[in-house]
Design a protein around this motif. Sequence first.
Motif: not given
Length: 127
Positions: A26-33
């Motif tokens: 769970s949590g936000p998507v951290l991958c910039p791509f």
Amino acid sequence: MTAWWAGGLIAAVTAAAVLPPAAAGSGPVLCPFRRLTGLPCPGCGLTRSWVDTAHGHLGSAFELNPFGPITFALAVAAVLMVLLRRPWPTVSGRLAVVVGVLAGVALAAWGITRMVLVARGEWSGPY
């Protein structure tokens, strides 16, 4: 292996073992791509894969990212070598280059294949 690398690996392996698998998913998507394109990069799923590996859920770990259990095992081996004060094995320069290139090609092939399948709507696995 420098103290910084050893400390970082110890922290990463410990975090994977302590973090509950449900919390890692769970949590936000951290991958910039992925945030930019909506497509998974070759490394997407590695954190969740490490957490699942640390908790013994190898099936889902390989499904999230097949490089997760492999890199986790290497990290644990490195941590054990540091804690047991064993020297890191030396590898000839050519062999190290060949292994590095093959690992890079495998990671790129995995990432590109998954990106294409996700873009086509044919990927049914997580990312």
